[in-house]
Write a protein that holds these residues in place. Structure first.
Motif, PDB file in Angstrom:
ATOM      1  N   LYS A  38       1.140  -1.169   0.227  1.00  0.00           N
ATOM      2  CA  LYS A  38       0.403   0.007   0.301  1.00  0.00           C
ATOM      3  C   LYS A  38       0.588   1.409   0.261  1.00  0.00           C
ATOM      4  O   LYS A  38       1.022   2.182  -0.804  1.00  0.00           O
ATOM      5  CB  LYS A  38      -0.928  -0.344   0.921  1.00  0.00           C
ATOM      6  CG  LYS A  38      -1.846   0.840   1.495  1.00  0.00           C
ATOM      7  CD  LYS A  38      -2.987   0.811   2.020  1.00  0.00           C
ATOM      8  CE  LYS A  38      -4.308  -0.202   1.760  1.00  0.00           C
ATOM      9  NZ  LYS A  38      -4.634  -0.323   3.451  1.00  0.00           N
ATOM     10  N   ASP A  83       2.230   1.925  -3.835  1.00  0.00           N
ATOM     11  CA  ASP A  83       1.949   1.949  -4.521  1.00  0.00           C
ATOM     12  C   ASP A  83       1.820   2.269  -6.003  1.00  0.00           C
ATOM     13  O   ASP A  83       2.232   2.539  -6.648  1.00  0.00           O
ATOM     14  CB  ASP A  83       0.312   2.401  -3.969  1.00  0.00           C
ATOM     15  CG  ASP A  83      -0.649   2.204  -5.220  1.00  0.00           C
ATOM     16  OD1 ASP A  83      -1.521   1.664  -5.971  1.00  0.00           O
ATOM     17  OD2 ASP A  83      -1.992   2.871  -5.222  1.00  0.00           O
ATOM     18  N   HIS A 117      -1.998  -1.190  -4.650  1.00  0.00           N
ATOM     19  CA  HIS A 117      -3.266  -0.729  -3.451  1.00  0.00           C
ATOM     20  C   HIS A 117      -3.723  -2.106  -3.741  1.00  0.00           C
ATOM     21  O   HIS A 117      -4.530  -2.774  -3.206  1.00  0.00           O
ATOM     22  CB  HIS A 117      -3.633   0.385  -3.401  1.00  0.00           C
ATOM     23  CG  HIS A 117      -4.814   0.559  -2.649  1.00  0.00           C
ATOM     24  ND1 HIS A 117      -6.099  -0.168  -2.894  1.00  0.00           N
ATOM     25  CD2 HIS A 117      -4.906   1.171  -1.412  1.00  0.00           C
ATOM     26  CE1 HIS A 117      -6.966  -0.016  -2.002  1.00  0.00           C
ATOM     27  NE2 HIS A 117      -5.627   0.943  -1.042  1.00  0.00           N
ATOM     28  N   SER A 158      -1.792  -5.194  -2.216  1.00  0.00           N
ATOM     29  CA  SER A 158      -1.972  -4.762  -0.765  1.00  0.00           C
ATOM     30  C   SER A 158      -3.457  -5.528  -0.055  1.00  0.00           C
ATOM     31  O   SER A 158      -3.533  -6.105   0.960  1.00  0.00           O
ATOM     32  CB  SER A 158      -1.930  -3.339  -0.233  1.00  0.00           C
ATOM     33  OG  SER A 158      -2.804  -3.352  -0.195  1.00  0.00           O
TER      34      SER A 158
END
Length: 267
Positions: free
Chosen positions: A215, A218, A233, A236
Motif C-alpha cells: 500500500k 502503490d 494497493h 495489498s
C-alpha cells in the motif's frame, strides 16, 4: 444455545457498533481527521466510462474477496470440538470481514469523508479481535468472559481518537494494534503451537507485511507495467484477505487443539 442463536448473537455484536460508528462518522466529529479524498491517492487509473462503483475496477472488485472469505469462515462447520464460545469468536471475526468490504468499496466509489474515516476506524477492532481470541485459547472457556471482549473492542474503537489528536494518530493506533496482535500470536505459538500453526502464523505475518508495504509503495510500483492495472494497493488488499485467512487458520487450529486436550484430560 443453538447454532443459529450463536450466529445471531455474533451478528448483533458486530452490527450494533458498526451502526454506531457509521452514525458518528456522518457527524462533524471527525472533520479534522486527515484522510485522502481523491483518485490521485491511488495508482490505479480511473475508467471514466464505467459506473462509479467500478471507477477503479480492480481496487473495487477485490472487496468481494473479503465477503467470500467472511462467508466461508462464517458458515464453516467447526466440528464436534467447537464450543459455543469458540463458534462465537469465529463468527464475529467472519462478520467483521463481511462488513469491512462495503465500507472500503463505498470509500472508493464516493470519495467522501465518512466512509474514509470508517475504512480506517474499522481496521482497529479487527486487529483487536486477535488478542481477544488468543485470550480464550490461553485461559479456556471457563475463564473467558464476553465482557472482557467487549471492553477490549471498546478500547480499540476509542483509540481512533488519536486521529483527532495528531495527523498521524491513526498510524500510531494501527501500529500498536498490529504489534500487539503479532506479539500475542508469537507468544501463543511458543507456548502451544507446532509446525503447522507456525506455518499459519508466518504466512499471516508475511501477508500483514505485504498489506502495509504494498500500500505504501502503490505509486512507486506503478512505474512498472506489472503494477499499472493490478497496482500495489490492489495487491495489498489481496494480502489483507490472506492475513485474515491465515489468522483464522492459526486461531481455529489452536482452539480445536486446546479444546481437544482439555476434553481428554476430563475423561
Amino acid at each position: 444455545m443453538k447454532t443459529a442463536a450463536v450466529m445471531k448473537s455474533a451478528l448483533l455484536h458486530v452490527l450494533l457498533p458498526f451502526l454506531l460508528c457509521v452514525a458518528l462518522a456522518n457527524t462533524s466529529l471527525f472533520d479534522e481527521v486527515k484522510v485522502d479524498l481523491s483518485y490521485a491517492h491511488y495508482a490505479e487509473p480511473r475508467v471514466d466510462y464505467l459506473p462509479t462503483l467500478l471507477a477503479m475496477p480492480c481496487n473495487c472488485l477485490v472487496n468481494l474477496a473479503y465477503v467470500c472469505l467472511g462467508l466461508y469462515w462464517l458458515l464453516r462447520h467447526g466440528g464436534g470440538k467447537e464450543t459455543e464460545q469458540s463458534r462465537y469468536l469465529r463468527q464475529v471475526f467472519a462478520f467483521m470481514a463481511v462488513f469491512y468490504a462495503p465500507v472500503q468499496w463505498t470509500r472508493l466509489a464516493v470519495l467522501r469523508r465518512a466512509p474514509a474515516v470508517l475504512d480506517q476506524w474499522f481496521t482497529l477492532p479487527i486487529f483487536a479481535w486477535v488478542p481477544v481470541w488468543i485470550r480464550f485459547i490461553e485461559h479456556g472457556p471457563a475463564k473467558w468472559r464476553a465482557s472482557h471482549a467487549a471492553a477490549v473492542e471498546l478500547l480499540s474503537l476509542s483509540s481512533y481518537g488519536l486521529a483527532l489528536a495528531h495527523e498521524r494518530g491513526f498510524e500510531v493506533a494501527l501500529g500498536c494494534h498490529v504489534g500487539l496482535a503479532v506479539y500475542r500470536g508469537v507468544r501463543l505459538q511458543f507456548a502451544r503451537g507446532d509446525g503447522r500453526t507456525r506455518g499459519y502464523l508466518l504466512l499471516a505475518m508475511l501477508s500483514c507485511a505485504g498489506f502495509v508495504v504494498l500500500k505504501l509503495l502503490d505509486h512507486w510500483l506503478a512505474r512498472f507495467q506489472l503494477f499499472q492495472r493490478f497496482t500495489g494497493h490492489f495487491w495489498s488488499k489481496v494480502c489483507d484477505v490472506l492475513q485474515f485467512h491465515f489468522s483464522f487458520c492459526f486461531l481455529s487450529t489452536l482452539t480445536h487443539r486446546v479444546r481437544g486436550k482439555t476434553a481428554a484430560q476430563l475423561e
